[in-house]
Scaffold this active site. Structure first.
Site, PDB file in Angstrom:
ATOM      1  CG  ASP A 183      -8.780   6.062   1.489  1.00 25.29           C
ATOM      2  OD1 ASP A 183      -9.318   6.319   0.385  1.00 25.29           O
ATOM      3  OD2 ASP A 183      -7.697   5.483   1.591  1.00 25.29           O
ATOM      4  N   GLY A 238       0.832  -1.203   0.000  1.00 26.38           N
ATOM      5  CA  GLY A 238       0.000   0.000   0.000  1.00 26.38           C
ATOM      6  C   GLY A 238       0.859   1.241   0.000  1.00 26.38           C
ATOM      7  CB  THR A 239      -0.115   4.750   0.421  1.00 20.89           C
ATOM      8  OG1 THR A 239      -1.310   4.395  -0.265  1.00 20.89           O
ATOM      9  CG2 THR A 239       0.403   6.045  -0.130  1.00 20.89           C
ATOM     10  CE  LYS A 245      -1.793  -0.031   6.580  1.00 16.80           C
ATOM     11  NZ  LYS A 245      -3.134   0.584   6.527  1.00 16.80           N
TER      12      LYS A 245
HETATM   13  N1  LIG Z   1      -7.133  -7.526   7.877  1.00 17.48           N
HETATM   14  C1  LIG Z   1      -6.805  -7.803   6.611  1.00 17.48           C
HETATM   15  N2  LIG Z   1      -6.946  -9.031   6.129  1.00 17.48           N
HETATM   16  C2  LIG Z   1      -6.616  -9.308   4.850  1.00 17.48           C
HETATM   17  N3  LIG Z   1      -6.134  -8.410   3.991  1.00 17.48           N
HETATM   18  C3  LIG Z   1      -5.961  -7.161   4.410  1.00 17.48           C
HETATM   19  C4  LIG Z   1      -6.277  -6.787   5.752  1.00 17.48           C
HETATM   20  N4  LIG Z   1      -6.002  -5.479   5.893  1.00 17.48           N
HETATM   21  C5  LIG Z   1      -5.531  -5.063   4.714  1.00 17.48           C
HETATM   22  N5  LIG Z   1      -5.499  -6.058   3.805  1.00 17.48           N
HETATM   23  C6  LIG Z   1      -5.077  -5.968   2.406  1.00 17.48           C
HETATM   24  O1  LIG Z   1      -4.041  -5.044   2.280  1.00 17.48           O
HETATM   25  C7  LIG Z   1      -4.437  -3.944   1.467  1.00 17.48           C
HETATM   26  C8  LIG Z   1      -3.820  -2.659   2.000  1.00 17.48           C
HETATM   27  O2  LIG Z   1      -4.231  -2.450   3.338  1.00 17.48           O
HETATM   28  P1  LIG Z   1      -4.554  -1.009   3.856  1.00 17.48           P
HETATM   29  O3  LIG Z   1      -5.593  -0.426   2.979  1.00 17.48           O
HETATM   30  O4  LIG Z   1      -4.842  -1.083   5.288  1.00 17.48           O
HETATM   31  O5  LIG Z   1      -3.132  -0.331   3.635  1.00 17.48           O
HETATM   32  P2  LIG Z   1      -2.682   1.067   3.035  1.00 17.48           P
HETATM   33  O6  LIG Z   1      -1.207   1.028   2.960  1.00 17.48           O
HETATM   34  O7  LIG Z   1      -3.274   2.175   3.777  1.00 17.48           O
HETATM   35  O8  LIG Z   1      -3.253   0.930   1.656  1.00 17.48           O
HETATM   36  P3  LIG Z   1      -3.819   1.880   0.571  1.00 17.48           P
HETATM   37  O9  LIG Z   1      -2.849   2.919   0.304  1.00 17.48           O
HETATM   38  O10 LIG Z   1      -3.887   0.791  -0.428  1.00 17.48           O
HETATM   39  O11 LIG Z   1      -5.166   2.324   0.974  1.00 17.48           O
HETATM   40  C9  LIG Z   1      -5.951  -3.960   1.520  1.00 17.48           C
HETATM   41  O12 LIG Z   1      -6.538  -3.361   0.405  1.00 17.48           O
HETATM   42  C10 LIG Z   1      -6.218  -5.465   1.560  1.00 17.48           C
HETATM   43  O13 LIG Z   1      -6.099  -6.022   0.289  1.00 17.48           O
HETATM   44 MG   LIG Z   2      -6.191   0.786   1.636  1.00 17.08          MG
END
Ligand SMILES: Nc1ncnc2c1ncn2[C@@H]1O[C@H](COP(=O)(O)OP(=O)(O)OP(=O)(O)O)[C@@H](O)[C@H]1O
Ligand SMILES: [Mg+2]
Lengths: 476, 315
Positions: free
Chosen positions: A219, A80-81, A118
């Site tokens: 978001d 992700g980001t 994460k």
């Molecule tokens: N609890 C979970 N179980 C399974 N997969 C998850 C879970 N949390 C997140 N993911 C996967 O990881 C991806 C990214 O997680 P998240 O959106 O929390 O991170 P981010 O870095 O803020 O991402 P973004 O910039 O994509 O919004 C989610 O879109 C999903 O596919």
């Molecule tokens: Mg996300």
């Protein structure tokens, strides 16, 4: 887990001098004592180092729990980001440290066996120093720790170790993006009406909880809404969420752009400074439409911000909305004229004349339902009240838009509608056969080591046909 | 959280009974008995006053928000409930707490700015790399178990202020008393509204009766303190009340001798509400005793004892 894991030296010798000498009374498990020499996963080793015996001023930080003592990484989910997400299971409980830990449980007492971890990388890739935790990570950590609701992703714990932050969540097998994608594969099938109704009900329940606790998510989009194998909807990714109790000015002064463009509310597109929880309900409306039609309803192109200039007017996105809803009018939205970008609104029609003859939501809905090929009586179309709910979520005036509470009161959710039952907490309880493929988890080592470029977005799901625009989020 | 303090991590994990607190602290002292003998420290409240004033000075440099300052003070309080102060660099803990609190209260400062300002304000900090603040931030968050969202009495105060029609002077006085309460254990003992009610109560009892000047043994200081709060966001560096004035207030609570209409209304409301009166009485007592303790406060003593353990430790 990658096959190529190099065995590593004991990641850390417990420092003699340690700020963490005392175990907080409230923190559960006992502190690890001299973690045994072990092979840790390469992924989690990147910046592991041995904290030296440091003097006072150096605040030697030694984690109380080590991620590798408790979790075994089975693969990589997404980049992700702000970090990467891995799938993990509980470590075999044969280490001393692991045995000290009570098993992770849900609030109903059942054991959690799979986790999504994460990992926030340090601000700069390969950074060897502590650089301070980003404000968005701080928000997400604090909010996830504070909040708890069946429709919110459950945070198991946070481990701060080796300059990285590991947020350990309960694993969710699916997410809405993936479910939409699955239904859009040939032969295209609509999402069952029962699933749709339960999903919306759970989503709105989670959102009501957030808003009652003064949190705007900011978001909401299909990729951030998880679905467990038991059909429970879990709102995730609170990285942009924030408390709105603060003086309203503070809401705008921070991050200028919120919400991925396709789900961005019109008041944000028009430069509103005083945005409210209503922006989340617009996003819910967009998600509802997407669940019905299996593609984003307002799929605009983002106008890029030129270097240091002000945020540009999102003409294309506004046009996409207006193609269906028509341009917003003063008569429907009394405060429209006070929007900073009000003047720009007139330029939308110049670039996109079709906004003068909008499709209207009725027509859009009728087309979708007509094309969706529902198979009553086993797989009936959604109840006719669905359109009314959709209309009231995709309401231009944020003051008239339904709140989460009002939306839950909508006839669409009343017990006598739909299948004659109130919406349930299992969206897969359809009486139909609908098996969704499990989340793609990559175990290839190279995928783990190659991080995404900053600011780009990749999901574990194959992106064919469902390509997301590069997100424009200005986090701190 | 906001909507429901009772569901908050503050209520569930960071509010204690007095005996909990005492047990926790004696445990910590036992583990560090050597240090305690070698490096005695002034009264805990004096140390809190020292920290508060140090933060206030930093705040003047950086124009920090009151809310962030309050948050930082609570982080520090919680931290030292679990970590022996004599093993830390309190200036680094303060700088880090402010750095973190500013992010939480949505008014962030860059880590390097934070370090620069802190180093200029506190030469004793002795840290030149911002990564030290970053590392300390890990220690702080981990010790606080990531429970970073706080409920302060200010919100309850503004509600009480309008429902009881407090004058702006009374409101400011109550606000300043809340600032003072951060130097006691009250934030670890009672919900924020109890502290707010106590502060309002003290302010209402004291203002109309003009007791502030009359009973004040350090009359001019308190009066000056009163004037000093003209600039909200900065706690005055002197106590809001003399101990004599506060004591007088306490007797007012018992006897309600000079009960004006406002006080009567407050008391009636308290009687009907679910507010824990015992807590309010106890909080009043804690504040009275704080103001007593304040009279023997010496900044120099605190500073020197910190310097002693800091230099002693790094040898
Ligand atoms: N609890 C979970 N179980 C399974 N997969 C998850 C879970 N949390 C997140 N993911 C996967 O990881 C991806 C990214 O997680 P998240 O959106 O929390 O991170 P981010 O870095 O803020 O991402 P973004 O910039 O994509 O919004 C989610 O879109 C999903 O596919
Ligand atoms: Mg996300």
């Amino acid at each position: 887990m990658p096959a190529s894991n190099p065995p590593s030296a004991s990641a850390r010798n417990a420092p003699v001098l340690n700020l963490q000498t005392q175990q907080p009374a409230s923190a559960g498990p006992a502190r690890t004592q001299n973690p045994p020499k072990r092979t840790a996963q390469a992924t989690f080793e990147e910046s592991a180092e041995t904290p030296a015996l440091v003097k006072m001023n150096a605040t030697p930080y030694a984690p109380q729990r080590h991620i590798n003592d408790h979790y075994e990484i089975v693969g990589f989910i997404s980049s992700g980001t702000y970090g990467r997400v891995y799938k993990a299971i509980s470590k075999q409980r044969h280490t001393f440290a692991a045995r000290q830990t009570p098993v992770a449980k849900r609030s109903d007492g059942t054991e959690i066996t799979a986790f999504a971890i994460k990992k926030f990388k340090p601000d700069k890739e390969g950074e060897l120093q502590y650089t301070g935790i980003s404000q968005s990570a701080i928000r997400e950590m604090a909010l996830c720790t504070e909040l708890s609701h069946p429709a919110l992703i459950h945070l198991v714990e946070i481990i701060l170790e080796s300059k990285c932050i590991f947020m350990v969540f309960e694993y969710a097998e699916h997410d809405l993006l993936q479910i939409i994608h699955h239904h859009s594969l040939l032969p295209r099938t609509p999402i069952p009406a029962v699933t749709l109704r339960s999903t919306m009900f759970q989503l709105l329940s989670g959102l009501l909880y957030l808003h009652r606790n003064w949190v705007i998510h900011r978001d909401l989009k299909p990729a951030n809404i998880m679905v467990t194998s038991g059909g429970a909807i879990k709102i995730g990714d609170l990285g942009l969420a924030r408390l709105f109790r603060q003086p309203m000015h503070a809401l705008f002064s921070g991050d200028k752009v919120v919400v991925t463009i396709w789900y961005r509310a019109p008041e944000l597109l028009l430069g509103s400074r005083h945005y409210t929880p209503a922006i989340d309900l617009w996003a819910v409306g967009c998600i509802f439409a997407e669940l019905l039609s299996l593609r984003p309803i307002f799929k605009g192109e983002e106008a890029k911000q030129d270097s240091k200039k002000a945020v540009p007017f999102q003409r294309n996105q506004m046009g996409k909305i207006a193609e269906i809803l028509g341009l917003p009018r003063k008569s429907d939205w009394p405060l429209l004229q006070s929007m900073p970008e009000y003047q720009s609104l007139s330029t939308v029609a110049l670039h996109n004349p079709s906004v003068n003859r909008p499709i209207t939501l009725e027509k859009w809905y009728k087309n979708i339902i007509g094309n969706n090929n529902y198979q009553p009586p086993k797989a009936p179309a959604p109840d006719e009240t669905a359109l009314d709910l959709l209309k009231n979520l995709l309401e231009y005036d944020p003051l008239k838009r339904l709140t989460a509470e009002q939306a839950l009161q909508h006839p669409y959710f009343s017990p006598e509608k739909g299948d004659g039952k109130p919406p349930g907490w299992n969206c897969f309880n359809t009486g139909l056969e609908n098996k969704y493929p499990p989340r793609k988890v990559s175990t290839e080592a190279h995928e783990i080591s190659t991080g995404s470029l900053p600011g780009t977005k990749r999901t574990g799901v194959q992106d064919d046909g469902l390509l997301r625009p590069v997100q424009k989020k200005m986090r701190d | 959280m906001a909507a429901n303090y009772w569901d908050s991590t503050q209520a569930k994990y960071w509010t204690f009974t007095k005996s909990d607190l005492a047990a926790q602290r004696s445990e910590l002292a036992k583990l560090n008995s050597q240090l305690h003998t070698t490096y005695p420290l002034p009264d805990r409240r004096h140390m809190s006053i020292f920290i508060q004033q140090a933060l206030n000075k930093l705040s003047r440099r950086m124009t920090l928000r009151q809310q962030a300052l309050a948050t930082a003070q609570i982080y520090i309080k919680r931290f030292y409930l679990h970590v022996e102060m004599r093993k830390t660099n309190p200036y680094l803990i303060m700088a880090t707490a402010v750095y973190l609190a500013c992010k939480m209260e949505e008014s962030p400062h860059h880590i390097r700015i934070m370090l620069g300002e802190a180093a200029r304000q506190w030469p004793e900090l002795g840290v030149t790399e911002s990564s030290k603040i970053g590392e300390c931030e890990f220690a702080l968050i981990s010790t606080l178990s990531s429970r970073l969202i706080l409920h302060h009495p200010y919100r309850a105060l503004s509600e009480l202020q309008s429902s009881f029609g407090l004058s702006s002077e009374e409101g400011q006085l109550a606000h300043a008393i809340i600032n003072d309460s951060f130097n006691t254990d009250l934030p670890l003992l009672y919900p924020p509204h109890v502290i707010a009610i106590t502060a309002v109560f003290l302010a209402v009892v004291l203002r109309p009766a003009g007791t502030l000047q009359a009973h004040s043994s350090a009359g001019s200081a308190s009066a000056a303190g009163m004037m000093g709060i003209g600039s909200p966001g900065l706690a005055p560096s002197i106590p809001m009340l003399s101990s004599a004035a506060a004591q007088n207030a306490l007797s007012g609570l018992a006897g309600l001798k000079q009960a004006g209409p406002k006080l009567t209304k407050l008391v009636d409301w308290l009687a009907e509400s679910q507010v824990d009166m015992e807590a309010v009485v106890d909080a009043t007592q804690e504040l009275v005793s704080l103001y007593e303790a304040w009279e023997s406060y010496s900044e120099r003593n605190c500073k020197e004892s910190i310097t002693k353990f800091m230099t002693g430790f790094s040898k």
